[in-house]
Write an enzyme that holds these catalytic residues in place. Structure first.
Site, PDB file in Angstrom:
ATOM      1  N   GLY A  11       7.460   4.227   1.573  1.00 39.00           N
ATOM      2  CA  GLY A  11       8.077   5.391   2.208  1.00 39.00           C
ATOM      3  C   GLY A  11       9.503   5.464   1.720  1.00 39.00           C
ATOM      4  N   GLY A  62      11.138   2.460   3.621  1.00 35.98           N
ATOM      5  CA  GLY A  62      10.565   1.141   3.836  1.00 35.98           C
ATOM      6  C   GLY A  62       9.323   0.957   2.998  1.00 35.98           C
ATOM      7  CE  LYS A 110       8.342   2.864   6.762  1.00 32.86           C
ATOM      8  NZ  LYS A 110       8.177   4.271   7.098  1.00 32.86           N
ATOM      9  CB  ILE A 160      -0.976   0.036   1.199  1.00 26.65           C
ATOM     10  CG1 ILE A 160      -0.224  -0.254   2.488  1.00 26.65           C
ATOM     11  CG2 ILE A 160      -2.134  -0.910   0.983  1.00 26.65           C
ATOM     12  CD1 ILE A 160      -1.103  -0.224   3.721  1.00 26.65           C
ATOM     13  N   GLY A 161       2.112   1.128   0.075  1.00 28.67           N
ATOM     14  CA  GLY A 161       2.880   2.366   0.044  1.00 28.67           C
ATOM     15  C   GLY A 161       4.368   2.117   0.061  1.00 28.67           C
ATOM     16  CB  VAL A 185       3.666   0.571   3.957  1.00 23.01           C
ATOM     17  CG1 VAL A 185       2.571   0.308   4.978  1.00 23.01           C
ATOM     18  CG2 VAL A 185       4.673   1.560   4.504  1.00 23.01           C
ATOM     19  CG  ASP A 228       7.510  13.848   5.520  1.00 24.48           C
ATOM     20  OD1 ASP A 228       7.361  14.843   4.772  1.00 24.48           O
ATOM     21  OD2 ASP A 228       7.536  12.682   5.102  1.00 24.48           O
TER      22      ASP A 228
END
Lengths: 817, 198
Positions: free
Chosen positions: A90, A93, A112, A87-88, A95, A205
């Site tokens: 970063g 890392g 993650k 789903i992502g 996720v 962030d």
């Protein structure tokens, strides 16, 4: 592997033409078939090899670089979790959406994991820091840490709440929220960030994709991937120093873009950008298509258009709040997200906001930009506003009363701004604006305060107090003292001499005279202040008095008296303010310096470390109060013989001062002197003398005539003696003696200066003066330190040398029989 | 602020001085920047699917160094690190692509921009990586040289600067090394063809 001989033959052969080459190779390899085979294979490859390899990287498509790091297979089980989709990604890392593998109960989560291509020590450490940060944060508005561990392959991972929600900007648009409702959401962000700050964590962030809003309208903060932990005891390198350069410059503070150290106000800035975006629909500064250098330039100089230029109904307080949050200089922003939140709440409750009304601020700022004034002056204006505004609020009791007072004070603050600006504007018209110095403007202001504000003594006195601080920050000690004397007269007339206000001005007078080296006046002021506070039963006032008295006794060499003073102050402060108060830190720092001089080093180190601990609770990053403690700690370490540690602490203080005040600042005087002493201890005398001379330059630049130069000259004299340059030691020691005689006649160091000078004169044969100096010097030291002390023994050794030289001379003058 | 050198320059100096942490950190930042830049290139894709790795590394250098001029030594050290990062990226990619082709681990990752002619290149990359890993033990300098020339696009002179040997030595080493690696690859291909023929 390549055979060495094959390589040699090949290199030779490859330069030959085909015919000669075949013969050469056969000759060289003789009857060694393996060698021959390898040479031939190399020769065969050589036609294409170089070109092939040099073009190799270019043959791989852009996709190779642009694609994600190695993904993990879906359905893979890690710990108790089964991975679903990714789903992502970063910066640090990947996720995945994950579910409980044991299926005992249904739970969805976000897992993650450190990407495999990036398993360096640094990336791993950084990853673990994020996990540690999350573990520390348990808050309704922050995604929780659920689990963590290491995979079978040894790769670290952790599991967090899976937040189903929309980025905050999308949520506001989707649900057509009003300005009021949007600000309520911002207050939830503020709560979460405030909580993180209280746990010593800066997010760094904050942007819409990291602030999700759930279906039920709850704000959740995500991704602490580049967050920074403010460990009071972590002196090690910041793991995020490179990666802190963010992928989303729009939401980053100017200092962060520039890659400089950041503090909690960087989050204030990011929240400011979020508010701007949520309310106006635009981001404050557009960085599209810019290089990093251009972005830095823009972030540092371009003031974003007011939100009201996009949506006129935002004019006024909201413009002001956002402008304050987005200030380029962190010191001009809200000092915490909490105070930003308070101002938003004030706005929502239709109360006056703390942020200065734009008109005055912008005028002042423009003026300052035009006149290129120093930081001191900006500080002057800001302090003037905040002290005046803060005065009455504290005494107001009920909320309503407070609100009224705030309104009143704001009006008064505005008047003050206008007053300050009138000082600027009426500055001497014969001087071109660019040449107007802060000093001239202050002088001008002083005259006006005296003439125009005589009917409002309270304001007049506050302004004088502020001006004395401004003078002090310009290191104009005499002017600062003059202004304080004026304030004292006003306080005396307005408040009477038996008042806390009067005691307070005396304490500040004691401080400024101490800086100027007038210890006698300083002690008198401090004692008078102490008496008043005792009569009034004012504990903090008494503590301040004891601290001051202790400090002056300390400077004059009365260590026992000083110790008693500090201890009393410490007890009073702890009783009244608690053990973690800044006043306690200040007193402990003084006490540490004293214990250092008393050679009670371990106790001194304890006091300094406690002072550092307290101050780090209050300040993050560079701060003059931190450098002050570092300085004392460094000196103690040096005296303990821990030279490397001492030097490191000095260098840290030096660099911090440099960042805070620019090159050649007066604060580094003590640091430079300390570095000189470290060099001297190491036997690097030339370097030591360079540093002491640097210290003298700084003294002459900032506080000419201060007794400090006596210490520096004494050090130069000693270092010259140690490198056997008596001729150079003499003038330095004479300088030192003259300064001590004029300014600190009773200081023990004068004893050392005197015997050293005498010792040097011995070399030139000036026995009469030498004897006088050595004897009197040794006496002073013996009286101060006792006869067993090293300092005394050194002087006595010089005395012995004197006797020896004299008896030699007497023998020589006896005619031979 | 006086004497302000860029963060990357500080890292470069610390790394050159043997600071392991700085070295790791440098590698990580370069690695990430390279990929971030490649991604942004792909977003404004202009039909040209191949890429000039040297130009890419140069661009990353300018971004990270923020155009402050570091010393020649710093620059060399940066390109050396970038070469290593580029090798890592390309090899990761090749490994993944080949795993997907085998269908072995059912990677659910879609590879984009993988063209047919690339297939053999990817296999070559994996083979080269294996050979380099072997060489690492006996002659690490040759490994670095290969990385600098092939993945970092350094010239002979630049590689000489990075390895602190004369350009003549680098030239000789490079000729032998590339011929040897190429011959090893030829040998493997020959044996594979034999294998599939039998």
């Amino acid at each position: 592997m390549i055979l060495e001989r094959a390589a040699e033959i090949f290199l030779e052969a490859v330069t030959l033409d085909a015919e000669t080459r075949a013969r050469f190779v056969t000759d060289m390899c003789g009857n060694e078939p393996r060698l021959l085979n390898q040479v031939n294979r190399l020769l065969e490859a050589a036609n294409e090899s170089e070109d092939y390899f040099l073009n190799l990287a270019g043959k791989v498509s852009l996709g190779a670089l642009a694609t994600d790091e190695k993904g993990l297979p879906a359905d893979k089980v890690i710990g108790q979790w089964r991975l679903r989709e990714r789903i992502g990604r970063g910066g640090m890392g990947a996720v995945y959406l994950a579910e409980r593998a044991d299926e005992q109960f249904e739970q969805r989560a976000a897992l993650k994991i450190l990407p495999t291509g990036l398993d360096t020590d640094q990336a791993r450490a950084r990853f673990l820091v994020e996990r540690q940060i999350l573990a520390r944060l348990v808050h309704d508005n922050i995604a929780r840490l659920l689990d963590g561990g290491v995979t079978g392959e040894g790769v670290p991972f952790f599991v967090m709440d899976y937040v189903e929600g929309l980025p905050i900007d999308a949520y506001c648009v989707r649900h057509k929220l009003s300005t009021h409702q949007r600000l309520e959401l911002v207050l939830d962000i503020v709560k979460a960030v405030q909580y993180a700050h209280r746990n010593l964590i800066i997010h760094r962030d904050l942007k819409p994709s990291n602030v999700l809003v759930t279906q039920s309208g709850q704000v959740r903060l995500l991704d602490f991937g580049i967050a920074k932990m403010l460990e009071p005891n972590a002196g090690d390198a910041d793991l995020t120093r490179m990666t802190q350069r963010p992928a989303t410059p729009t939401f980053s503070s100017p200092e962060m873009l520039r890659g400089e150290p950041v503090d909690i106000t960087t989050d204030v800035y990011s929240i400011g950008v979020l508010i701007y975006l949520l309310l106006s629909g635009k981001t404050p500064l557009d960085y599209a298509g810019m290089s990093l250098a251009e972005m830095c330039e823009r972030a540092s100089t371009d003031v974003p258009p007011l939100m009201s230029s996009i949506r006129p109904e935002l004019r006024g307080d909201l413009d002001a709040i956002v402008a304050k949050a987005l200030a380029k200089d962190p010191a001009e922003r809200y000092e915490s997200v909490e105070s930003l939140g308070n101002d938003i709440r004030n706005y929502l409750a239709a109360l006056p906001v703390m942020a200065k009304a734009p008109s005055g601020v912008y005028r002042a700022r423009k003026f300052l930009a035009r006149h290129r004034l120093g930081v001191a002056f900006v500080a002057f204006a800001v302090i003037a506003l905040s002290t005046i505004a803060g005065l009455a609020v504290r005494s107001a009791i009920t909320a309503e009363e407070q609100a009224r007072t705030v309104a009143l004070e704001r009006d008064r603050a505005e008047e003050t701004v206008d007053f300050l600006i009138s000082i600027f504007d009426s500055a001497d018209p014969n001087i071109a604006p660019g040449e107007q110095t802060a000093f001239q403007i202050l002088e001008n202001g002083r005259a006006q305060i005296a003439s125009e504000l005589s009917e409002v003594p309270a304001v007049q006195a506050e302004l004088l107090k502020t001006m004395s601080l401004a003078y002090q920050s310009l290191r104009l000690v005499d002017e600062s003292r003059d202004v304080l004397e004026q304030e004292r007269q006003i306080r005396s007339a307005a408040n009477g001499e038996q008042s806390t206000e009067y005691a307070d001005v005396l304490i500040r007078l004691a401080q400024v005279t101490d800086i100027g080296g007038d210890y006698e006046s300083s002690l008198a002021f401090a004692k008078q202040a102490l008496e008043i506070s005792e009569a009034l039963g004012d504990l903090p006032g008494q503590a301040a008095g004891h601290t001051r008295v202790g400090r002056i006794l300390h400077l004059q060499g009365d260590f026992d008296g000083a110790n008693a003073g500090y201890r009393q102050a410490l007890e009073l402060y702890v009783r009244d303010y608690g053990a973690d108060a800044l006043q306690v830190a200040q007193t402990r720092s003084h006490l540490g310096n004293l214990l250092n001089h008393q050679e009670r080093f371990p106790e001194a180190v304890e006091e300094f470390e406690e002072a550092l601990r307290i101050r780090r609770l209050h300040f993050e990053g560079d701060n003059s109060e931190i450098t002050e403690v570092l300085l004392g700690l460094a000196s103690t370490l040096k005296n303990q013989g821990k030279l490397d540690e001492a030097e490191e602490a000095y260098v840290r203080a030096f660099e911090m001062n440099d960042r805070l005040y620019g090159p050649d600042n007066s604060y580094n005087l003590y640091v430079v002197n300390g570095l000189g002493l470290v060099a001297q201890e190491r036997g690097q005398y030339d370097l030591a003398i360079d540093r002491f001379e640097h210290a003298i330059r700084l003294i002459e630049m900032h506080t000419p005539g201060s007794p400090n130069s006596g210490f520096a000259y004494a050090n130069i004299g000693k270092a010259n003696m140690l490198r056997d340059r008596m001729d150079l030691a003499v003038p330095a020691l004479r300088n030192a003696e003259a300064i001590f005689e004029a300014r600190l006649p009773g200081h023990w160091l004068r004893g050392e200066v005197r015997w050293r000078l005498g010792r040097c004169l011995l070399e030139t044969g000036d026995y009469a003066e030498a004897e006088q100096l050595i004897t009197s010097g040794a006496e002073v030291l013996e009286e101060r330190w006792g006869s067993d002390h090293k300092l005394t023994r050194d002087a006595q050794a010089a005395a012995a040398l004197l006797h020896e030289a004299r008896s030699r001379r007497e023998q020589a003058s006896v005619p031979p029989d | 602020m006086s004497g302000d050198v860029g963060e990357i320059t500080k890292l470069l100096r610390a790394a050159s001085a043997g600071d392991r942490g700085a070295s790791d950190e440098l590698f990580t930042s370069v690695f990430q920047e390279l990929r971030a830049l490649a991604r942004s290139h792909r977003r404004r894709w202009n039909g040209n699917d191949t890429l000039n790795t040297t130009a890419l590394i140069n661009e990353v250098y300018l971004r990270l160094a923020n155009q402050t001029l570091a010393s020649f030594q710093d620059r060399i050290h940066f390109f050396a690190t970038a070469s290593r990062a580029m090798r890592q990226i390309l090899i990761n990619y090749a490994e993944r692509a080949s795993a997907e082709k085998r269908g072995g681990n059912a990677l659910r990752v879609t590879l984009t921009g993988l063209s047919l002619h690339e297939d053999s290149t990817l296999e070559d990359l994996l083979h080269i990586d294996a050979l380099l890993s072997k060489l690492e033990d006996t002659n690490p300098r040759h490994c670095r040289l290969f990385e600098y020339r092939v993945f970092g696009g350094m010239t002979i002179d630049e590689a000489a600067g990075a390895l602190d040997v004369s350009p003549a030595t680098v030239k000789r080493d490079w000729t032998v090394l590339s011929a040897w690696l190429f011959s090893e690859m030829n040998a493997k291909k020959a044996s594979q063809q034999e294998g599939s023929a039998s």
